[in-house]
Write a protein that holds these residues in place. Structure first.
Motif, PDB file in Angstrom:
ATOM      1  N   GLU A  26     -12.058  37.116   7.443  1.00 17.81           N
ATOM      2  CA  GLU A  26     -11.614  37.522   6.109  1.00 17.81           C
ATOM      3  C   GLU A  26     -12.768  37.993   5.225  1.00 17.81           C
ATOM      4  O   GLU A  26     -12.608  38.898   4.405  1.00 17.81           O
ATOM      5  CB  GLU A  26     -10.886  36.361   5.425  1.00 17.81           C
ATOM      6  CG  GLU A  26     -10.292  36.729   4.076  1.00 17.81           C
ATOM      7  CD  GLU A  26      -9.395  35.641   3.518  1.00 17.81           C
ATOM      8  OE1 GLU A  26      -8.585  35.961   2.651  1.00 17.81           O
ATOM      9  OE2 GLU A  26      -9.503  34.471   3.932  1.00 17.81           O
ATOM     10  N   THR A  27     -13.954  37.405   5.405  1.00 18.94           N
ATOM     11  CA  THR A  27     -15.083  37.714   4.525  1.00 18.94           C
ATOM     12  C   THR A  27     -16.102  38.669   5.144  1.00 18.94           C
ATOM     13  O   THR A  27     -17.180  38.859   4.580  1.00 18.94           O
ATOM     14  CB  THR A  27     -15.802  36.413   4.107  1.00 18.94           C
ATOM     15  OG1 THR A  27     -16.294  35.750   5.285  1.00 18.94           O
ATOM     16  CG2 THR A  27     -14.866  35.492   3.338  1.00 18.94           C
ATOM     17  N   SER A  28     -15.782  39.265   6.291  1.00 19.58           N
ATOM     18  CA  SER A  28     -16.683  40.210   6.964  1.00 19.58           C
ATOM     19  C   SER A  28     -18.047  39.595   7.287  1.00 19.58           C
ATOM     20  O   SER A  28     -19.073  40.250   7.204  1.00 19.58           O
ATOM     21  CB  SER A  28     -16.888  41.469   6.101  1.00 19.58           C
ATOM     22  OG  SER A  28     -15.670  42.117   5.872  1.00 19.58           O
ATOM     23  N   ASP A  29     -18.053  38.330   7.679  1.00 17.35           N
ATOM     24  CA  ASP A  29     -19.299  37.617   7.938  1.00 17.35           C
ATOM     25  C   ASP A  29     -19.727  37.776   9.401  1.00 17.35           C
ATOM     26  O   ASP A  29     -19.570  36.875  10.226  1.00 17.35           O
ATOM     27  CB  ASP A  29     -19.118  36.140   7.573  1.00 17.35           C
ATOM     28  CG  ASP A  29     -20.434  35.371   7.573  1.00 17.35           C
ATOM     29  OD1 ASP A  29     -21.458  35.918   8.035  1.00 17.35           O
ATOM     30  OD2 ASP A  29     -20.420  34.207   7.113  1.00 17.35           O
ATOM     31  N   ALA A  30     -20.271  38.931   9.698  1.00 12.97           N
ATOM     32  CA  ALA A  30     -20.723  39.214  11.061  1.00 12.97           C
ATOM     33  C   ALA A  30     -21.862  38.284  11.471  1.00 12.97           C
ATOM     34  O   ALA A  30     -21.988  37.937  12.651  1.00 12.97           O
ATOM     35  CB  ALA A  30     -21.147  40.674  11.184  1.00 12.97           C
ATOM     36  N   LYS A  31     -22.671  37.848  10.522  1.00 11.94           N
ATOM     37  CA  LYS A  31     -23.779  36.937  10.841  1.00 11.94           C
ATOM     38  C   LYS A  31     -23.237  35.627  11.407  1.00 11.94           C
ATOM     39  O   LYS A  31     -23.718  35.145  12.428  1.00 11.94           O
ATOM     40  CB  LYS A  31     -24.635  36.669   9.613  1.00 11.94           C
ATOM     41  CG  LYS A  31     -25.805  35.745   9.903  1.00 11.94           C
ATOM     42  CD  LYS A  31     -26.617  35.455   8.663  1.00 11.94           C
ATOM     43  CE  LYS A  31     -27.831  34.601   8.912  1.00 11.94           C
ATOM     44  NZ  LYS A  31     -27.615  33.381   9.660  1.00 11.94           N
ATOM     45  N   ARG A  32     -22.228  35.054  10.760  1.00 12.96           N
ATOM     46  CA  ARG A  32     -21.662  33.798  11.274  1.00 12.96           C
ATOM     47  C   ARG A  32     -21.016  34.020  12.640  1.00 12.96           C
ATOM     48  O   ARG A  32     -21.188  33.199  13.534  1.00 12.96           O
ATOM     49  CB  ARG A  32     -20.645  33.213  10.288  1.00 12.96           C
ATOM     50  CG  ARG A  32     -19.977  31.930  10.786  1.00 12.96           C
ATOM     51  CD  ARG A  32     -20.970  30.791  10.980  1.00 12.96           C
ATOM     52  NE  ARG A  32     -20.307  29.610  11.524  1.00 12.96           N
ATOM     53  CZ  ARG A  32     -20.636  29.020  12.679  1.00 12.96           C
ATOM     54  NH1 ARG A  32     -21.633  29.479  13.399  1.00 12.96           N
ATOM     55  NH2 ARG A  32     -19.979  27.958  13.089  1.00 12.96           N
ATOM     56  N   PHE A  33     -20.304  35.118  12.801  1.00 12.54           N
ATOM     57  CA  PHE A  33     -19.711  35.425  14.104  1.00 12.54           C
ATOM     58  C   PHE A  33     -20.786  35.469  15.185  1.00 12.54           C
ATOM     59  O   PHE A  33     -20.597  34.973  16.292  1.00 12.54           O
ATOM     60  CB  PHE A  33     -18.975  36.762  14.085  1.00 12.54           C
ATOM     61  CG  PHE A  33     -17.509  36.658  13.810  1.00 12.54           C
ATOM     62  CD1 PHE A  33     -16.643  36.065  14.711  1.00 12.54           C
ATOM     63  CD2 PHE A  33     -16.987  37.169  12.644  1.00 12.54           C
ATOM     64  CE1 PHE A  33     -15.290  35.977  14.459  1.00 12.54           C
ATOM     65  CE2 PHE A  33     -15.633  37.092  12.381  1.00 12.54           C
ATOM     66  CZ  PHE A  33     -14.781  36.496  13.289  1.00 12.54           C
ATOM     67  N   SER A  34     -21.922  36.075  14.874  1.00 14.64           N
ATOM     68  CA  SER A  34     -22.972  36.237  15.882  1.00 14.64           C
ATOM     69  C   SER A  34     -23.486  34.889  16.381  1.00 14.64           C
ATOM     70  O   SER A  34     -24.053  34.804  17.465  1.00 14.64           O
ATOM     71  CB  SER A  34     -24.123  37.072  15.328  1.00 14.64           C
ATOM     72  OG  SER A  34     -24.862  36.344  14.369  1.00 14.64           O
ATOM     73  N   GLU A  35     -23.258  33.823  15.620  1.00 15.98           N
ATOM     74  CA  GLU A  35     -23.721  32.489  16.000  1.00 15.98           C
ATOM     75  C   GLU A  35     -22.816  31.808  17.033  1.00 15.98           C
ATOM     76  O   GLU A  35     -23.266  30.916  17.739  1.00 15.98           O
ATOM     77  CB  GLU A  35     -23.844  31.610  14.756  1.00 15.98           C
ATOM     78  CG  GLU A  35     -24.881  32.110  13.787  1.00 15.98           C
ATOM     79  CD  GLU A  35     -24.827  31.441  12.429  1.00 15.98           C
ATOM     80  OE1 GLU A  35     -25.681  31.769  11.584  1.00 15.98           O
ATOM     81  OE2 GLU A  35     -23.939  30.593  12.187  1.00 15.98           O
ATOM     82  N   PHE A  36     -21.548  32.204  17.106  1.00 18.08           N
ATOM     83  CA  PHE A  36     -20.663  31.519  18.052  1.00 18.08           C
ATOM     84  C   PHE A  36     -19.928  32.444  19.020  1.00 18.08           C
ATOM     85  O   PHE A  36     -19.122  31.976  19.823  1.00 18.08           O
ATOM     86  CB  PHE A  36     -19.673  30.591  17.339  1.00 18.08           C
ATOM     87  CG  PHE A  36     -18.720  31.258  16.391  1.00 18.08           C
ATOM     88  CD1 PHE A  36     -17.556  31.852  16.838  1.00 18.08           C
ATOM     89  CD2 PHE A  36     -18.987  31.274  15.032  1.00 18.08           C
ATOM     90  CE1 PHE A  36     -16.676  32.454  15.963  1.00 18.08           C
ATOM     91  CE2 PHE A  36     -18.114  31.868  14.151  1.00 18.08           C
ATOM     92  CZ  PHE A  36     -16.954  32.461  14.611  1.00 18.08           C
ATOM     93  N   LEU A  37     -20.211  33.735  18.993  1.00 16.26           N
ATOM     94  CA  LEU A  37     -19.663  34.640  20.002  1.00 16.26           C
ATOM     95  C   LEU A  37     -20.628  34.708  21.188  1.00 16.26           C
ATOM     96  O   LEU A  37     -21.822  34.929  21.004  1.00 16.26           O
ATOM     97  CB  LEU A  37     -19.471  36.056  19.445  1.00 16.26           C
ATOM     98  CG  LEU A  37     -18.475  36.261  18.323  1.00 16.26           C
ATOM     99  CD1 LEU A  37     -18.377  37.743  17.979  1.00 16.26           C
ATOM    100  CD2 LEU A  37     -17.105  35.688  18.661  1.00 16.26           C
ATOM    101  N   ALA A  38     -20.093  34.526  22.385  1.00 18.02           N
ATOM    102  CA  ALA A  38     -20.913  34.639  23.592  1.00 18.02           C
ATOM    103  C   ALA A  38     -21.406  36.079  23.757  1.00 18.02           C
ATOM    104  O   ALA A  38     -20.793  37.026  23.252  1.00 18.02           O
ATOM    105  CB  ALA A  38     -20.089  34.232  24.814  1.00 18.02           C
ATOM    106  N   GLU A  39     -22.504  36.247  24.467  1.00 20.08           N
ATOM    107  CA  GLU A  39     -23.047  37.587  24.714  1.00 20.08           C
ATOM    108  C   GLU A  39     -22.050  38.459  25.469  1.00 20.08           C
ATOM    109  O   GLU A  39     -22.031  39.673  25.288  1.00 20.08           O
ATOM    110  CB  GLU A  39     -24.376  37.502  25.480  1.00 20.08           C
ATOM    111  CG  GLU A  39     -25.533  36.951  24.658  1.00 20.08           C
ATOM    112  CD  GLU A  39     -25.854  37.779  23.427  1.00 20.08           C
ATOM    113  OE1 GLU A  39     -25.835  39.028  23.508  1.00 20.08           O
ATOM    114  OE2 GLU A  39     -26.127  37.188  22.366  1.00 20.08           O
TER     115      GLU A  39
END
Length: 126
Positions: A26-39
Motif C-alpha cells: 500500500e505504501t510503495s515500500d520497495a526497501k522493506r520488500f527487498s528485506e524479505f523477498l528471496a532472490e
C-alpha cells in the motif's frame, strides 16, 4: 526448542511478514520488500509474471489503491515452507471503487529466516 514452541514462533513471524507485505504494498515500500523477498522470488497477477527486480521496480511506483484491509488470513506451515492465503479489500484511488483480491504467498525458511519465494494474486486494478 520444542516443535510447538518453534511453530508458535514461526507463526508469529509469518503473521508479521504478512502484515509487512500488505503495508509495504500500500505504501510503495520497495526497501522493506527487498528485506524479505528471496532472490529467486516470482509473483503472478492476472496476465503478468514478475521476478524480484521487476516487482521491486513496480512496487516502488505510487500505488493505485488505498485502505487495504485484510480478511480471512490462513497460515499453513508445512515444514520449511509456509503458505499464507488471504483476502483483501481496498479502494481504487482513481474512482473510489472498492475491490477485493485473493492471494497466496509462499515463504520458505532459508538459513533460519523466512523469505517470500512466490506470490500469486487475483487482484483487479492492483
Amino acid at each position: 526448542m520444542s516443535d510447538a514452541k518453534q511453530s508458535a514462533e514461526d507463526l508469529a513471524i509469518l503473521e508479521q511478514l504478512n502484515l509487512d507485505y500488505i503495508h509495504s504494498d500500500e505504501t510503495s515500500d520497495a526497501k522493506r520488500f527487498s528485506e524479505f523477498l528471496a532472490e529467486d522470488f516470482i509473483t503472478q497477477t492476472p496476465g503478468v509474471t514478475r521476478n524480484r527486480d521487476e516487482y521491486l521496480e513496480y512496487i516502488a511506483k505510487p500505488r493505485p489503491l488505498k485502505d487495504i484491509v485484510l480478511h480471512d488470513v490462513k497460515i499453513r506451515i508445512l515444514g520449511d515452507v509456509a503458505l499464507i492465503h488471504g483476502r483483501v479489500t481496498y479502494t481504487m484511488i482513481a474512482d473510489g471503487v472498492e475491490q477485493e483480491a485473493l492471494y497466496t504467498d509462499v515463504y520458505q525458511k532459508r538459513e533460519g529466516n523466512w523469505l517470500c519465494v512466490a506470490a500469486c494474486a487475483i487482484a483487479p486494478g492492483a
